[in-house]
Design a protein around this motif. Structure first.
Motif, PDB file in Angstrom:
ATOM      1  N   MET A   1       0.811  -1.221  -0.015  1.00 42.29           N
ATOM      2  CA  MET A   1       0.104   0.063   0.114  1.00 42.29           C
ATOM      3  C   MET A   1       0.855   1.300  -0.239  1.00 42.29           C
ATOM      4  SD  MET A   1      -3.198   0.895   2.522  1.00 42.29           S
ATOM      5  CE  MET A   1      -3.846   2.457   2.531  1.00 42.29           C
ATOM      6  N   GLN A   2       0.537   1.956  -0.518  1.00 44.48           N
ATOM      7  CA  GLN A   2       1.310   3.883  -1.543  1.00 44.48           C
ATOM      8  C   GLN A   2       0.939   4.247  -0.274  1.00 44.48           C
ATOM      9  OE1 GLN A   2       0.678   5.455  -4.449  1.00 44.48           O
ATOM     10  NE2 GLN A   2       3.019   5.111  -5.024  1.00 44.48           N
ATOM     11  N   SER A   3       1.472   4.744   0.163  1.00 45.91           N
ATOM     12  CA  SER A   3       1.884   6.173   1.801  1.00 45.91           C
ATOM     13  C   SER A   3       1.036   7.442   1.252  1.00 45.91           C
ATOM     14  CB  SER A   3       2.494   6.139   2.776  1.00 45.91           C
ATOM     15  OG  SER A   3       3.851   6.828   2.504  1.00 45.91           O
ATOM     16  N   LEU A   4       0.284   7.904   1.501  1.00 47.14           N
ATOM     17  CA  LEU A   4       0.137   9.222   0.879  1.00 47.14           C
ATOM     18  C   LEU A   4       0.899  10.373   1.415  1.00 47.14           C
ATOM     19  CD1 LEU A   4      -2.010  11.049  -0.895  1.00 47.14           C
ATOM     20  CD2 LEU A   4      -2.968  11.806   1.746  1.00 47.14           C
ATOM     21  N   ARG A   5       1.888  10.934   0.457  1.00 44.12           N
ATOM     22  CA  ARG A   5       2.407  11.745  -0.083  1.00 44.12           C
ATOM     23  C   ARG A   5       2.381  13.926   0.799  1.00 44.12           C
ATOM     24  NH1 ARG A   5       4.694  12.153  -5.408  1.00 44.12           N
ATOM     25  NH2 ARG A   5       3.150  13.171  -5.802  1.00 44.12           N
ATOM     26  N   GLU A   6       3.334  13.420   2.161  1.00 38.65           N
ATOM     27  CA  GLU A   6       2.435  15.581   2.599  1.00 38.65           C
ATOM     28  C   GLU A   6       3.096  16.135   1.317  1.00 38.65           C
ATOM     29  OE1 GLU A   6       1.531  18.122   5.273  1.00 38.65           O
ATOM     30  OE2 GLU A   6       1.634  15.732   5.148  1.00 38.65           O
ATOM     31  N   THR A   7       4.359  15.915   0.111  1.00 43.20           N
ATOM     32  CA  THR A   7       4.579  16.753  -0.732  1.00 43.20           C
ATOM     33  C   THR A   7       4.745  16.938  -2.096  1.00 43.20           C
ATOM     34  OG1 THR A   7       6.544  15.869  -1.133  1.00 43.20           O
ATOM     35  CG2 THR A   7       6.428  18.221   0.954  1.00 43.20           C
ATOM     36  N   ILE A   8       3.531  17.652  -3.174  1.00 43.28           N
ATOM     37  CA  ILE A   8       3.621  17.004  -4.340  1.00 43.28           C
ATOM     38  C   ILE A   8       4.496  17.925  -4.860  1.00 43.28           C
ATOM     39  CG2 ILE A   8       0.802  16.933  -3.937  1.00 43.28           C
ATOM     40  CD1 ILE A   8      -0.293  20.059  -4.641  1.00 43.28           C
ATOM     41  N   THR A   9       4.862  17.946  -5.960  1.00 42.12           N
ATOM     42  CA  THR A   9       5.225  18.425  -7.888  1.00 42.12           C
ATOM     43  C   THR A   9       4.760  19.302  -7.965  1.00 42.12           C
ATOM     44  OG1 THR A   9       4.492  17.617  -9.442  1.00 42.12           O
ATOM     45  CG2 THR A   9       6.679  15.926  -8.421  1.00 42.12           C
ATOM     46  N   PHE A  44       5.759  21.207  -2.593  1.00 41.25           N
ATOM     47  CA  PHE A  44       4.734  22.032  -2.830  1.00 41.25           C
ATOM     48  C   PHE A  44       3.715  21.041  -1.698  1.00 41.25           C
ATOM     49  CE2 PHE A  44       5.386  22.784  -7.080  1.00 41.25           C
ATOM     50  CZ  PHE A  44       4.556  24.646  -6.731  1.00 41.25           C
ATOM     51  N   ARG A  45       2.966  21.602  -0.165  1.00 40.67           N
ATOM     52  CA  ARG A  45       2.574  20.844   0.215  1.00 40.67           C
ATOM     53  C   ARG A  45       0.824  20.681   0.078  1.00 40.67           C
ATOM     54  NH1 ARG A  45       3.945  22.249   6.224  1.00 40.67           N
ATOM     55  NH2 ARG A  45       6.353  21.093   5.950  1.00 40.67           N
ATOM     56  N   ARG A  46       0.426  20.288   0.002  1.00 37.99           N
ATOM     57  CA  ARG A  46      -0.755  20.273  -0.619  1.00 37.99           C
ATOM     58  C   ARG A  46      -1.773  20.642   0.265  1.00 37.99           C
ATOM     59  NH1 ARG A  46      -3.512  16.434  -4.228  1.00 37.99           N
ATOM     60  NH2 ARG A  46      -1.478  15.313  -3.604  1.00 37.99           N
ATOM     61  N   THR A  47      -1.770  20.937   1.704  1.00 37.09           N
ATOM     62  CA  THR A  47      -2.298  21.638   2.358  1.00 37.09           C
ATOM     63  C   THR A  47      -2.580  23.238   2.794  1.00 37.09           C
ATOM     64  OG1 THR A  47      -1.076  20.977   4.274  1.00 37.09           O
ATOM     65  CG2 THR A  47      -3.332  19.867   4.148  1.00 37.09           C
ATOM     66  N   SER A  48      -1.366  23.562   1.310  1.00 30.71           N
ATOM     67  CA  SER A  48      -0.554  24.554   1.920  1.00 30.71           C
ATOM     68  C   SER A  48      -1.355  25.281   0.375  1.00 30.71           C
ATOM     69  CB  SER A  48       0.792  24.427   1.892  1.00 30.71           C
ATOM     70  OG  SER A  48       1.193  24.624   2.975  1.00 30.71           O
ATOM     71  N   ILE A  49      -1.137  24.845  -1.067  1.00 28.49           N
ATOM     72  CA  ILE A  49      -2.380  24.904  -1.801  1.00 28.49           C
ATOM     73  C   ILE A  49      -3.544  24.468  -1.425  1.00 28.49           C
ATOM     74  CG2 ILE A  49      -1.929  24.268  -3.736  1.00 28.49           C
ATOM     75  CD1 ILE A  49       0.504  25.072  -3.659  1.00 28.49           C
ATOM     76  N   LEU A  50      -3.966  24.024  -0.620  1.00 26.67           N
ATOM     77  CA  LEU A  50      -5.690  24.283  -0.632  1.00 26.67           C
ATOM     78  C   LEU A  50      -5.636  25.392   0.267  1.00 26.67           C
ATOM     79  CD1 LEU A  50      -6.383  20.628  -0.490  1.00 26.67           C
ATOM     80  CD2 LEU A  50      -7.092  21.967  -2.527  1.00 26.67           C
ATOM     81  N   ALA A  51      -4.879  25.996   1.293  1.00 25.74           N
ATOM     82  CA  ALA A  51      -4.800  26.981   1.859  1.00 25.74           C
ATOM     83  C   ALA A  51      -4.748  28.229   1.221  1.00 25.74           C
ATOM     84  CB  ALA A  51      -3.782  27.303   3.334  1.00 25.74           C
ATOM     85  N   TRP A  52      -4.280  28.103   0.407  1.00 28.16           N
ATOM     86  CA  TRP A  52      -4.103  29.256  -0.131  1.00 28.16           C
ATOM     87  C   TRP A  52      -5.318  29.631  -1.564  1.00 28.16           C
ATOM     88  CZ3 TRP A  52      -3.202  29.891  -5.342  1.00 28.16           C
ATOM     89  CH2 TRP A  52      -2.535  30.992  -6.091  1.00 28.16           C
ATOM     90  N   LEU A  53      -5.306  28.632  -1.693  1.00 21.41           N
ATOM     91  CA  LEU A  53      -6.188  28.557  -3.012  1.00 21.41           C
ATOM     92  C   LEU A  53      -7.668  29.428  -2.014  1.00 21.41           C
ATOM     93  CD1 LEU A  53      -6.634  25.551  -5.336  1.00 21.41           C
ATOM     94  CD2 LEU A  53      -6.347  27.543  -5.543  1.00 21.41           C
ATOM     95  N   GLU A  54      -7.409  28.744  -0.797  1.00 20.90           N
ATOM     96  CA  GLU A  54      -9.127  29.501   0.221  1.00 20.90           C
ATOM     97  C   GLU A  54      -8.740  31.308   0.481  1.00 20.90           C
ATOM     98  OE1 GLU A  54     -12.382  29.707   2.039  1.00 20.90           O
ATOM     99  OE2 GLU A  54     -11.792  27.704   1.028  1.00 20.90           O
ATOM    100  N   GLN A  55      -7.627  31.558   0.612  1.00 16.74           N
ATOM    101  CA  GLN A  55      -7.159  32.775   0.767  1.00 16.74           C
ATOM    102  C   GLN A  55      -7.609  33.385  -0.295  1.00 16.74           C
ATOM    103  OE1 GLN A  55      -3.418  32.605   1.977  1.00 16.74           O
ATOM    104  NE2 GLN A  55      -3.653  32.350   4.251  1.00 16.74           N
TER     105      GLN A  55
END
Length: 76
Positions: A1-9, A44-55
């Motif tokens: 099973m592949q773990s979910l990475r914290e960072t994305i390209t 890029f951290r996925r959570t940071s990208i989503l938070a940036w979009l929200e902002q």
């Protein structure tokens, strides 16, 4: 099973945002979008990208409407 990475390209961030990969690199270069440099790689951290979009969305709702935009005027 592949773990979910914290960072994305940049390519994955571009798909989330809906822009080109090169636009994501440009935004990171200009320090507009949150990113992490690991050597020569830009991640890029996925959570940071989503938070940036929200902002960005919240900021767009707080701006004053542009009054001249969308009006049709007669040229003389």
């Amino acid at each position: 099973m592949q773990s979910l990475r914290e960072t994305i390209t940049a390519e994955e961030a571009a798909r989330i945002i809906g822009v080109s990969e090169w636009t994501v690199y440009d935004l990171a270069r200009r320090r507009v979008i949150p990113h992490i440099r690991v050597g020569r790689r830009v991640l890029f951290r996925r959570t940071s990208i989503l938070a940036w979009l929200e902002q960005q969305e919240q900021a767009s709702m707080q701006r004053e409407p542009e009054l001249d935009q969308g009006k049709i005027r007669r040229l003389k």
